[in-house]
Design an enzyme around this catalytic site. Sequence first.
Site, PDB file in Angstrom:
ATOM      1  N   ASP A 103     -32.560  -3.256 -24.872  1.00 16.19           N
ATOM      2  CA  ASP A 103     -33.910  -3.207 -25.102  1.00 16.19           C
ATOM      3  C   ASP A 103     -33.522  -2.652 -23.549  1.00 16.19           C
ATOM      4  O   ASP A 103     -34.114  -2.698 -22.779  1.00 16.19           O
ATOM      5  CB  ASP A 103     -35.006  -4.623 -24.860  1.00 16.19           C
ATOM      6  CG  ASP A 103     -36.498  -4.855 -24.153  1.00 16.19           C
ATOM      7  OD1 ASP A 103     -36.412  -3.504 -23.970  1.00 16.19           O
ATOM      8  OD2 ASP A 103     -36.960  -5.387 -23.752  1.00 16.19           O
TER       9      ASP A 103
ATOM     10  N   GLN B 157     -37.099  -0.606 -19.877  1.00 17.01           N
ATOM     11  CA  GLN B 157     -37.904  -0.411 -18.298  1.00 17.01           C
ATOM     12  C   GLN B 157     -36.904   0.170 -17.682  1.00 17.01           C
ATOM     13  O   GLN B 157     -36.937   0.453 -16.459  1.00 17.01           O
ATOM     14  CB  GLN B 157     -37.992  -2.230 -17.704  1.00 17.01           C
ATOM     15  CG  GLN B 157     -38.851  -3.210 -18.324  1.00 17.01           C
ATOM     16  CD  GLN B 157     -40.426  -2.644 -17.953  1.00 17.01           C
ATOM     17  OE1 GLN B 157     -40.512  -1.638 -17.671  1.00 17.01           O
ATOM     18  NE2 GLN B 157     -41.664  -2.820 -18.402  1.00 17.01           N
TER      19      GLN B 157
ATOM     20  N   CYS C  41     -44.820 -11.548 -20.104  1.00 17.31           N
ATOM     21  CA  CYS C  41     -44.648 -11.806 -21.611  1.00 17.31           C
ATOM     22  C   CYS C  41     -42.614 -12.310 -21.360  1.00 17.31           C
ATOM     23  O   CYS C  41     -42.250 -11.860 -22.393  1.00 17.31           O
ATOM     24  CB  CYS C  41     -44.442 -10.442 -22.061  1.00 17.31           C
ATOM     25  SG  CYS C  41     -46.208  -9.983 -22.948  1.00 17.31           S
TER      26      CYS C  41
ATOM     27  N   HIS D 253     -37.551 -10.456 -22.694  1.00 15.55           N
ATOM     28  CA  HIS D 253     -38.923 -10.717 -22.914  1.00 15.55           C
ATOM     29  C   HIS D 253     -39.589 -11.535 -23.985  1.00 15.55           C
ATOM     30  O   HIS D 253     -38.445 -10.775 -25.160  1.00 15.55           O
ATOM     31  CB  HIS D 253     -39.600  -8.826 -22.765  1.00 15.55           C
ATOM     32  CG  HIS D 253     -40.838  -8.188 -23.275  1.00 15.55           C
ATOM     33  ND1 HIS D 253     -41.494  -7.961 -24.169  1.00 15.55           N
ATOM     34  CD2 HIS D 253     -42.105  -8.037 -22.227  1.00 15.55           C
ATOM     35  CE1 HIS D 253     -43.076  -7.924 -24.496  1.00 15.55           C
ATOM     36  NE2 HIS D 253     -43.108  -8.321 -22.623  1.00 15.55           N
TER      37      HIS D 253
ATOM     38  N   LYS E 287     -45.130   3.680 -21.610  1.00 16.59           N
ATOM     39  CA  LYS E 287     -44.418   3.297 -20.323  1.00 16.59           C
ATOM     40  C   LYS E 287     -43.450   4.262 -19.840  1.00 16.59           C
ATOM     41  O   LYS E 287     -43.079   4.691 -18.558  1.00 16.59           O
ATOM     42  CB  LYS E 287     -43.224   2.402 -20.341  1.00 16.59           C
ATOM     43  CG  LYS E 287     -43.920   1.375 -21.218  1.00 16.59           C
ATOM     44  CD  LYS E 287     -43.524  -0.294 -20.610  1.00 16.59           C
ATOM     45  CE  LYS E 287     -43.657  -1.433 -21.909  1.00 16.59           C
ATOM     46  NZ  LYS E 287     -44.156  -2.536 -21.319  1.00 16.59           N
TER      47      LYS E 287
HETATM   48  C1  LIG Z   1     -38.849  -5.247 -21.112  1.00 18.07           C
HETATM   49  C2  LIG Z   1     -39.737  -5.129 -22.372  1.00 18.07           C
HETATM   50  N1  LIG Z   1     -39.017  -5.394 -23.636  1.00 18.07           N
HETATM   51  C3  LIG Z   1     -39.932  -4.638 -24.280  1.00 18.07           C
HETATM   52  C4  LIG Z   1     -41.670  -4.385 -23.853  1.00 18.07           C
HETATM   53  C5  LIG Z   1     -42.469  -4.001 -25.050  1.00 18.07           C
HETATM   54  O1  LIG Z   1     -42.821  -2.861 -26.038  1.00 18.07           O
HETATM   55  P1  LIG Z   1     -43.952  -2.969 -25.975  1.00 18.07           P
HETATM   56  O2  LIG Z   1     -44.931  -3.240 -26.219  1.00 18.07           O
HETATM   57  O3  LIG Z   1     -44.172  -1.322 -25.892  1.00 18.07           O
HETATM   58  O4  LIG Z   1     -43.411  -2.420 -27.658  1.00 18.07           O
HETATM   59  C6  LIG Z   1     -41.404  -4.453 -23.399  1.00 18.07           C
HETATM   60  C7  LIG Z   1     -43.320  -4.047 -22.132  1.00 18.07           C
HETATM   61  O5  LIG Z   1     -44.557  -5.301 -22.730  1.00 18.07           O
HETATM   62  C8  LIG Z   1     -41.052  -4.793 -21.851  1.00 18.07           C
HETATM   63  O6  LIG Z   1     -41.422  -4.982 -20.894  1.00 18.07           O
END
Ligand SMILES: Cc1ncc(COP(=O)(O)O)c(C=O)c1O
Lengths: 149, 149, 415, 415
Positions: free
Chosen positions: C205, C208, C371, C128, C231
């Site tokens: 990370d 998900q 993203c 991401h 999430k």
């Molecule tokens: C794989 C992954 N990493 C990081 C994020 C970032 O999360 P947040 O927007 O809550 O910082 C997301 C979601 O947008 C994601 O799907």
Amino acid sequence: MGGLDDLYQQLILDHYRNRRGRGRIDHASASVHEHNPVCGDECYLDILVLDDRLVEVRSDGDGCSISQAAASMLTEVAEGKRLEEALETVEHFRLMMHGEVEPDEDVLGDAIALEGVAKYPVRVKCALLSWLALRDAIAGYRETTAHGG
Amino acid sequence: MGGLDDLYQQLILDHYRNRRGRGRIDHASASVHEHNPVCGDECYLDILVLDDRLVEVRSDGDGCSISQAAASMLTEVAEGKRLEEALETVEHFRLMMHGEVEPDEDVLGDAIALEGVAKYPVRVKCALLSWLALRDAIAGYRETTAHGG
Amino acid sequence: MGNSVTAVDATALKAEFPLLATPRPDGRTLHYLDSAATSQKPQAVLDAMDAYYCETNANVHRGVYEMAAEATDRFEAGRTAAARLVNHPREGLVLAKNATEAINLVAWAWGTRTLREGDEILVTGMEHHSDIVPWQIVATITGAKVVFAPITPGGELDMDALQGLITERTRLVGVVHASNVLGTINPVAEIVTMAHAVGALALVDATQSVPHMPVDATAIDADFLVFTGHKLCGPTGIGCLAGRPSVLEAIEPFLGGGEMINDVTTEGSTWAEIPLKFEAGTPPIAEAVGLAAAIEFLEGIGLDRIRAHERELCVQMLAALDEVPGLTVLGPRDPDRRGAAFSWVMDDLHPHDIAQFLDSKNICVRAGHHCAKPLMRVLGTQATTRASGYLYTTEEDVLALRDALIECRSWFGVG
Amino acid sequence: MGNSVTAVDATALKAEFPLLATPRPDGRTLHYLDSAATSQKPQAVLDAMDAYYCETNANVHRGVYEMAAEATDRFEAGRTAAARLVNHPREGLVLAKNATEAINLVAWAWGTRTLREGDEILVTGMEHHSDIVPWQIVATITGAKVVFAPITPGGELDMDALQGLITERTRLVGVVHASNVLGTINPVAEIVTMAHAVGALALVDATQSVPHMPVDATAIDADFLVFTGHKLCGPTGIGCLAGRPSVLEAIEPFLGGGEMINDVTTEGSTWAEIPLKFEAGTPPIAEAVGLAAAIEFLEGIGLDRIRAHERELCVQMLAALDEVPGLTVLGPRDPDRRGAAFSWVMDDLHPHDIAQFLDSKNICVRAGHHCAKPLMRVLGTQATTRASGYLYTTEEDVLALRDALIECRSWFGVG
Ligand SMILES: Cc1ncc(COP(=O)(O)O)c(C=O)c1O
Ligand SMILES: Cc1ncc(COP(=O)(O)O)c(C=O)c1O
């Protein structure tokens, strides 16, 4: 599904399926490459200027029906216009997309069919992509010629 | 105001008003200066060690009634104890402050009156300040003597 | 796996989520298939936050009065719950505003002070943006380099290539546990071991994965593992960094301000113990309370049962999408190797048009680059359409999606 | 000033705040005098957030479906409200997690990339740690120096000394608008002009002013002005940076991740327009909704009327505290030069003991260094006791405080 029919008017789907003015110009007066940060869609726009007039406008790139139809309509509307006039048309279109003007079919041609897009903020970017590319292309053209001579 | 009376037992107010073991030691075996990050209160603690025994414990610095009373009680309880025994007493006191032990008056002396502080997390830091300073002072003393010889 | 555990009853669960339980303004049922973007919230989470504000709202950590102590307890219970959820020591659990800030904390606090020219940060091609851009920013500042590990045509990590890219230049390996685009579940524990073998740090990370399956941070053994509240049925405004305590202790602080100090003088300052050292200013208090409620809600159901449900959902979803002409699902097909996020491309139809059409059927999906633009380039597309499920997603939702996708083709005249 | 505007009816207003309207578990009335730490929340704010979660919860900015567009609208309305509240252009209004992060954003994004050895950051001796520690951290990284402007014995800025410290070495001047300890209101517009005269940037910490009085960021003309949601009747988890758009455009981004990009490639990335350039990851969505509701609530009452009320409160409070033997109030006595935060020291009684005693009377005050340890040293104390009021604070609260303080002395036997 009134909303959907409103957004995707027949004229839009028609321009989407039979896109006008698609392609590139070999010795373009100015070229611009934009992309939509929301979906990554790309848009190439070339213009050929003669005597302060857009004699040819071509656009290429993939995208959704709204962005494709908007580009198609743009080339039709813009071709033949003087630069200043073209910029005014773009501005009128931009204002319509932000719901800030009563759209004028005489100015916008088929593009008036995109009025319904204004209700969909994310799609406004799709519709504006090629139109703002034209604005940038004209600005770029003017800059080169100003510097060149 | 049962809560308040519970927290501020007579014995505590008495130690607060008539603080025991207050002061510094001129040729201390170890000295420690701590402060409470919550309120900024400072605590100086000096110890004099002879034959592995705390022959003198003095504490100085300003603070709230709980921290002052705790320091006062500490000097009374700790003086005369062997280092290991003193550390065990500190640990017993620490566990009482975290509500993790049945407090033993034989070990804690007057300091058992501070049991009620455990219900007030912010005040626990006040009560522990001088006691943990003693732990650090003993550790510091042991380090110097280990290195020294 | 999975079949020994009884899956949750998603239909019954919908009742606990006010947004899903209430018909839309037009009277129809909502099919919310965008949980990878953000989850819906059970009533219990909203109630916990309201109760906090109505019963014991006060600033935390230093208040002598009882209400402030109670506020601190409820706030710290959020940390405790988050640490418990991923089986991590409490003092290593730093509360941030989202997963993105948690990664930036590592990049800025550790990266800007440590990285040098010649150093490499290795991330995967399916990260991401949150696990790419912080490293690019810090690389620009320090002269380090960001290296991307390739992915296979099937949408999985190329483990051999990854191994080859982990060298003595590698200072940190960043890897997503479950891809938000492809659904792919990566062998993170293995990758952490590979990173540690060359003395590099490892960041997982888990944004998900944590909401959808049991995740054991201690077993994964990463130096940093991040996830986000919104999430996993929790509120917006809170995210978590589960850091190895010894590593957090060694890193200088990031944001400066109240809470994170031990002493401040005009000459300089000293820092609080971890985790407070990394929490400057008034923390997300009500959000931590909501997070605790969300985690209790998930634990009450059982993360293993949620995973079992989503495994079933995978089977249903893949079967349903296979019925749609011209549609290609991206990522692994084996339900044991993927989560409940499904991206696809469709001949002659753009994701925006698909998502717009689905919206007219009250089906919420996401269209775009999610993203993950570097991944989009590898996949050879600008954008995909993504449907993503969660514990409240039912087969009815899946079938509604299938039917609408088929109808979509004829509506746009692409047969 | 003040007397032409009708003050608010604080007693009637309490009814809108569930925590204040409900008797405590022991049946008695709460006297909440800790609003400088955090304010209570009106029901309207809680309702707005619940409605968001129940009606249109979705991630913002990229969703094609209608519910996502509605979520984006409600979120962006928070930004609009915040910009309107301080009369600032919308595109210069960056949403952060709190005021502390907003200052750190400037320190890290601008400071680490710009400051050099020999450069100076000038802050005042009455700053909150949030406007000290970020600069100390960045100074350590860059070799710049943090300089402190002295304050007078009366608890005001020494303007001559301040002027003398602003030199061609000064790169940024940071000043608190209203002190959270002394209540002092500083002449920030004048100080901004002084900073600009040497080409320095100016940052105003308006955390304690924006909730309590009309603040016009355009008139103050600082390059950065920060405030926080939870002190102005809004939720935790959200803060604001009102930055001069041209300055924000010139600064490279801080946190990297989703939302803040234009394009991301494996070679590097380009940034979104301001303010999104500074908002990485899922923003505090529900919190922005709550912030908008809080601001509408305050605007509905009128910030000038709130200020008029607090001016009256100043008169009542000073008179009440004067009646307590052995008590010395710190900071200005002129109600036109101070806000509604009152710190004092008391002979022979420690702030912790005072606060503890007051708590037994259901009076909530704060005891400690109030995140302003350098100021404490100047005042020659470790800690003060602080009572702070807001629009819902009544004379009854003030008198309850007075009576309890008097009783406190005899309870502890200090006459
Ligand atoms: C794989 C992954 N990493 C990081 C994020 C970032 O999360 P947040 O927007 O809550 O910082 C997301 C979601 O947008 C994601 O799907
Ligand atoms: C003057 C001042 N500045 C900054 C802050 C920090 O605000 P926050 O904790 O919301 O970041 C506070 C409040 O604690 C304050 O009183």
